[in-house]
Design a protein around this motif. Structure first.
Motif, PDB file in Angstrom:
ATOM      1  N   VAL A 186      -2.299   8.410   2.026  1.00  0.00           N
ATOM      2  CA  VAL A 186      -3.168   7.293   2.392  1.00  0.00           C
ATOM      3  C   VAL A 186      -3.209   7.213   3.916  1.00  0.00           C
ATOM      4  O   VAL A 186      -2.191   6.948   4.560  1.00  0.00           O
TER       5      VAL A 186
ATOM      6  N   ILE B 166       0.872  -1.167   0.000  1.00  0.00           N
ATOM      7  CA  ILE B 166       0.000   0.000   0.000  1.00  0.00           C
ATOM      8  C   ILE B 166       0.916   1.225   0.000  1.00  0.00           C
ATOM      9  O   ILE B 166       1.754   1.355   0.894  1.00  0.00           O
TER      10      ILE B 166
ATOM     11  N   VAL C 108      -1.012   5.352   7.610  1.00  0.00           N
ATOM     12  CA  VAL C 108      -2.340   4.774   7.870  1.00  0.00           C
ATOM     13  C   VAL C 108      -2.646   4.844   9.365  1.00  0.00           C
ATOM     14  O   VAL C 108      -1.917   4.296  10.188  1.00  0.00           O
TER      15      VAL C 108
ATOM     16  N   GLN D   7       1.414   7.471  -0.449  1.00  0.00           N
ATOM     17  CA  GLN D   7       0.714   8.541  -1.166  1.00  0.00           C
ATOM     18  C   GLN D   7       0.266   8.036  -2.530  1.00  0.00           C
ATOM     19  O   GLN D   7       0.900   7.151  -3.109  1.00  0.00           O
TER      20      GLN D   7
END
Length: 181
Positions: A14, A1, A37, A4
């Motif tokens: 993110v 993930i 996150v 950004q």
């Protein structure tokens, strides 16, 4: 993930993984959660049958991973065990909440070490293969408690074990002080 993402020329950080964000993504084998996150929704990796590890950036202030399993930073909430996790995971004694479906697809667990002294009701949805074949090790003196509360009482093999209390401390929490005298 990524930490950004850029969309139509604008860069976004993110900060959240939504409810069921990656549910049933069978091609997902490993995921790394960046330090940006700060919120993870319900069952983010439910049904990810080939997921073996969830890694969390050590700089993340809200979450951590221990042996590839996702927890909140204090390791009090067990959020997700990867669907293809194998072997002998340990549930730390600090855990007070286990999410719904946390172990639903973890059919290859041979042994589970559960260090929780006061077992509580939860719905991690242990697969039948695990309930029937895996050994659930619980703290010495706690077997009777585990035999009386769901889902723990479903296990066919519950044994007691003395835990040292120093196993499975997240690397970012381990501190060793050395003195010259």
């Amino acid at each position: 993930i990524p930490q950004q993402v850029t969309y139509e020329g604008t860069t976004y950080t993110v900060t959240r993984i939504g409810d069921h964000a990656f549910s049933h993504c069978t091609g997902l084998t490993s995921v790394t959660i960046p330090n940006s996150v700060t919120e993870i929704g319900l069952q983010p990796f439910f049904g990810c049958l080939n997921l073996t590890d969830i890694i969390v950036d050590p700089e993340n202030s809200s979450y951590c991973s221990i042996d590839g399993i996702l927890y909140d930073k204090e390791a009090s909430v067990l959020i997700n065990c990867p669907g293809k996790k194998e072997g002998e995971p340990t549930i730390p004694g600090s855990v007070t909440t286990i999410g719904i479906g946390t172990f639903a697809y973890c059919t290859k667990l041979a042994t589970i070490y559960c260090e929780i002294l006061e077992p509580f009701f939860c719905d991690p949805q242990f697969p039948v293969e695990v309930i029937e074949d895996a050994i659930l090790y619980v703290p010495t003196g706690c077997k009777t408690k585990y035999e009386t509360i769901a889902p723990w009482n479903s296990f066919k093999h519950i044994e007691e074990k003395t835990f040292s209390g120093v196993d499975n401390i997240p690397d970012d929490r381990a501190r060793i002080l050395v003195s010259d005298g």
